[in-house]
Design a protein around this motif. Structure first.
Motif, PDB file in Angstrom:
ATOM      1  N   CYS A  40       0.827  -1.222   0.000  1.00 57.98           N
ATOM      2  CA  CYS A  40       0.000   0.000   0.000  1.00 57.98           C
ATOM      3  C   CYS A  40       0.857   1.265   0.000  1.00 57.98           C
ATOM      4  N   TRP A  41       1.992   1.213   0.643  1.00 52.80           N
ATOM      5  CA  TRP A  41       2.866   2.391   0.671  1.00 52.80           C
ATOM      6  C   TRP A  41       3.568   2.621  -0.665  1.00 52.80           C
ATOM      7  N   ASN A  42       3.856   1.531  -1.381  1.00 52.96           N
ATOM      8  CA  ASN A  42       4.767   1.642  -2.518  1.00 52.96           C
ATOM      9  C   ASN A  42       4.188   1.274  -3.878  1.00 52.96           C
ATOM     10  N   TYR A  43       3.015   0.597  -3.925  1.00 54.82           N
ATOM     11  CA  TYR A  43       2.513   0.165  -5.233  1.00 54.82           C
ATOM     12  C   TYR A  43       1.101   0.669  -5.506  1.00 54.82           C
ATOM     13  N   TRP A  44       0.122   0.241  -4.710  1.00 52.36           N
ATOM     14  CA  TRP A  44      -1.268   0.689  -4.928  1.00 52.36           C
ATOM     15  C   TRP A  44      -1.789   1.272  -3.621  1.00 52.36           C
ATOM     16  N   LYS A  45      -2.061   2.549  -3.631  1.00 50.63           N
ATOM     17  CA  LYS A  45      -2.434   3.265  -2.412  1.00 50.63           C
ATOM     18  C   LYS A  45      -3.952   3.362  -2.297  1.00 50.63           C
ATOM     19  N   PRO A  46      -4.563   2.644  -1.351  1.00 49.52           N
ATOM     20  CA  PRO A  46      -6.015   2.737  -1.159  1.00 49.52           C
ATOM     21  C   PRO A  46      -6.384   3.897  -0.239  1.00 49.52           C
ATOM     22  N   ASP A  47      -7.646   4.250  -0.267  1.00 50.20           N
ATOM     23  CA  ASP A  47      -8.165   5.194   0.731  1.00 50.20           C
ATOM     24  C   ASP A  47      -8.390   4.478   2.062  1.00 50.20           C
ATOM     25  N   ILE A  48      -8.893   3.240   1.961  1.00 51.88           N
ATOM     26  CA  ILE A  48      -9.216   2.443   3.154  1.00 51.88           C
ATOM     27  C   ILE A  48      -8.626   1.044   2.994  1.00 51.88           C
ATOM     28  N   ILE A  49      -7.953   0.573   4.040  1.00 47.42           N
ATOM     29  CA  ILE A  49      -7.558  -0.833   4.108  1.00 47.42           C
ATOM     30  C   ILE A  49      -8.535  -1.514   5.062  1.00 47.42           C
ATOM     31  N   HIS A  50      -9.273  -2.487   4.549  1.00 47.30           N
ATOM     32  CA  HIS A  50     -10.235  -3.221   5.368  1.00 47.30           C
ATOM     33  C   HIS A  50      -9.562  -4.506   5.833  1.00 47.30           C
ATOM     34  N   CYS A  51      -9.206  -4.554   7.106  1.00 45.19           N
ATOM     35  CA  CYS A  51      -8.435  -5.650   7.692  1.00 45.19           C
ATOM     36  C   CYS A  51      -9.363  -6.641   8.389  1.00 45.19           C
ATOM     37  N   HIS A  52      -8.961  -7.911   8.366  1.00 47.62           N
ATOM     38  CA  HIS A  52      -9.812  -8.968   8.919  1.00 47.62           C
ATOM     39  C   HIS A  52      -9.033  -9.848   9.890  1.00 47.62           C
ATOM     40  N   ASP A  53      -9.438  -9.811  11.149  1.00 44.22           N
ATOM     41  CA  ASP A  53      -8.890 -10.643  12.219  1.00 44.22           C
ATOM     42  C   ASP A  53      -7.405 -10.389  12.452  1.00 44.22           C
ATOM     43  N   TRP A  54      -6.844 -11.090  13.454  1.00 47.21           N
ATOM     44  CA  TRP A  54      -5.509 -10.766  13.947  1.00 47.21           C
ATOM     45  C   TRP A  54      -4.428 -10.886  12.878  1.00 47.21           C
ATOM     46  N   HIS A  55      -4.661 -11.686  11.852  1.00 51.03           N
ATOM     47  CA  HIS A  55      -3.646 -11.900  10.817  1.00 51.03           C
ATOM     48  C   HIS A  55      -3.241 -10.587  10.150  1.00 51.03           C
TER      49      HIS A  55
END
Length: 478
Positions: free
Chosen positions: A116-131
């Motif tokens: 996300c920092w270096n290739y494709w920058k989203p507005d929102i990262i939707h994260c799922h569970d501790w992983h």
């Protein structure tokens, strides 16, 4: 909005639990609402058997002293870009388990952050569970990228802080004794997969020692109910069941019951009360409660019981023993087979879920869709989807019990068995269940509103006109 889903599972290519259903379906519906949605997943060793994956990576990165590659393909039956995190740690043909599980998923999360920092920058990262729990922590230093963290199961919280510090970068500002505790503090928004579970995890009984923190976070933690795809789970068109039917043609459903009895080795009798269960064989799902109650219930009634699933060896063994004691009445299918599960939903009269806790639950929604009356404990998402049958007022769509006690479960089962013998009322109960609509369209609009709330926008901002109209309609269950 540009949204990147980062998760360990995605239906239908990598599935263990309900997370896969969310990640496999929700991005498709959000895309229909106008979002640019993409998915980031580990490149498991079994994926080439299920997907066409280019041999050349689109990008190469470096994290935790390891190089990794990113491959781009598409989610099956969609145009959703799927990015696969390639590293030798994910070559084995498994999703979870192994001595390196905490390290490899920490590497995966670090790789997603670098992507996300270096290739494709989203507005929102939707994260799922501790992983993916470290991503909200790292993104705290990037205010132009916001994060949503979804809790699918609070019981799994990832490595402790002391272990993380030996594996990866823990910023000076990081707080929390483990990955999940840090994630809920640093994500812009946190949600669970049902409204009731969002409230339950604030209590010591369900909070897994994070209840105090979750109470402190207040309205930052919300609940959005999962859904099912009504086109995939449709008894009118399902190719895996012997006889298709609808709420208006329930008389034809008995063909599926007779076929199921024959397939799993039960006595073929259309009048017997046939109870089904599809589950992981773990304590969470109430297997200890079932095994305490089942002998007595089978002695008291002429019920038949079929269970399908895999899990802890002790439960598998006890279920095999139960099937040997009740030949023709109990069938233990120790396997996972999606077509057989459809036939079980379509052929059983009732479907049980005596869960100790249940963040959302998908099985009860599928059972309702197929006319199998749910028998559930009132916990988590089961409270939001199954309502106790009242024969006087002719309301409700299932049978419910409250306390996690064998007697309460037994009593609820007996009530369902007695209710089954009142065929006119039972048919009406089935039809009320089949009329319920727990779809991803409704859930997607709530996620859209959640994303908007991060930026202070109105809930319906950016929704297509038809979707705004749909959002104003209440969800009906009768």
């Amino acid at each position: 909005m540009r949204i990147l889903f980062v998760a360990a599972e995605a239906h239908p290519i990598a599935k263990v639990g309900g997370m896969a259903d969310v990640v496999g379906v929700l991005p498709k519906v959000l895309k229909q609402l106008g979002h640019d949605v993409r998915v980031f997943l580990p490149y498991y060793g079994f994926l080439p058997e299920k997907l066409t994956i280019p041999s050349t990576p689109i990008w190469q990165g470096y994290a935790m002293f390891h190089y990794f590659q990113i491959y781009e393909t598409r989610l099956p039956d969609s145009d959703i870009p799927l990015y696969l995190f390639g590293h030798s740690a994910f070559l084995p043909k498994r999703i979870y388990h192994g001595e390196d599980e905490e390290w490899r998923f920490t590497l995966f999360a670090n790789g997603a952050a670098e992507f996300c920092w270096n290739y494709w920058k989203p507005d929102i990262i939707h994260c799922h569970d501790w992983h993916t729990g470290m991503i909200p922590v790292w993104m705290h230093q990037s205010p132009d990228i916001t994060t949503v963290f979804t809790i699918h199961n609070l019981a799994y919280q990832g490595p402790w802080r002391w272990k993380l510090e030996g594996m990866t970068w823990c910023p000076w500002y990081m707080q929390g004794h483990n990955v999940l505790a840090a994630a809920v503090q640093f994500a812009n928004k946190v949600n669970t997969v049902s409204p009731n579970y969002a409230q339950q995890i604030r209590l010591p009984e369900y909070g897994e020692k994070l209840d105090g923190l979750l109470r402190f976070l207040g309205d930052k933690v919300t609940g959005i109910l999962n859904g099912i795809d009504p086109d995939i789970f449709n008894p009118e068109t399902d190719p895996h069941i012997p006889q298709n039917y609808s709420a208006e043609t329930l008389d034809q459903r008995v063909v599926n019951k007779l076929a199921l009895q024959e397939e799993v080795g039960l006595e073929i009798d259309r009048n017997k009360f046939l109870v089904g269960m599809v589950t992981r064989l773990v304590e969470q799902k109430g297997l200890d409660l079932l095994l305490q109650m089942l002998d007595r219930f089978l002695s008291y009634t002429d019920t038949q019981f079929v269970i399908m699933g895999t899990g802890e060896r002790s439960y598998e063994t006890q279920l095999w023993q139960m099937a040997s004691r009740y030949p023709g009445r109990v069938s233990a299918q120790i396997l996972f087979n999606d077509p057989l599960s459809r036939r079980l939903y379509a052929g059983s009269d009732a479907f049980i879920m005596p869960s100790r806790f249940e963040p959302c639950g998908i099985s009860q929604m599928i059972a309702l869709r197929y006319g199998s009356v749910p028998i559930v404990r009132r916990t988590g998402g089961l409270v939001d989807t199954v309502f106790h049958h009242d024969p006087i007022t002719e309301t409700g769509n299932g049978y419910c019990f409250d306390r996690y006690e064998p007697l309460d479960f037994f009593t609820c089962m007996v009530r369902a068995w007695e209710g089954y013998h009142y065929r006119r009322e039972w048919r009406a109960l089935q039809q009320r269940g089949m009329a319920a609509r727990y779809t991803w369209e409704q859930s997607a609009q709530e996620y859209h509103a959640l994303y908007n709330s991060i930026y202070g926008l109105p809930p319906t901002h950016g929704l297509p006109e038809a979707s705004v109209a749909l959002e104003k309609e209440p969800l009906t269950v009768s």
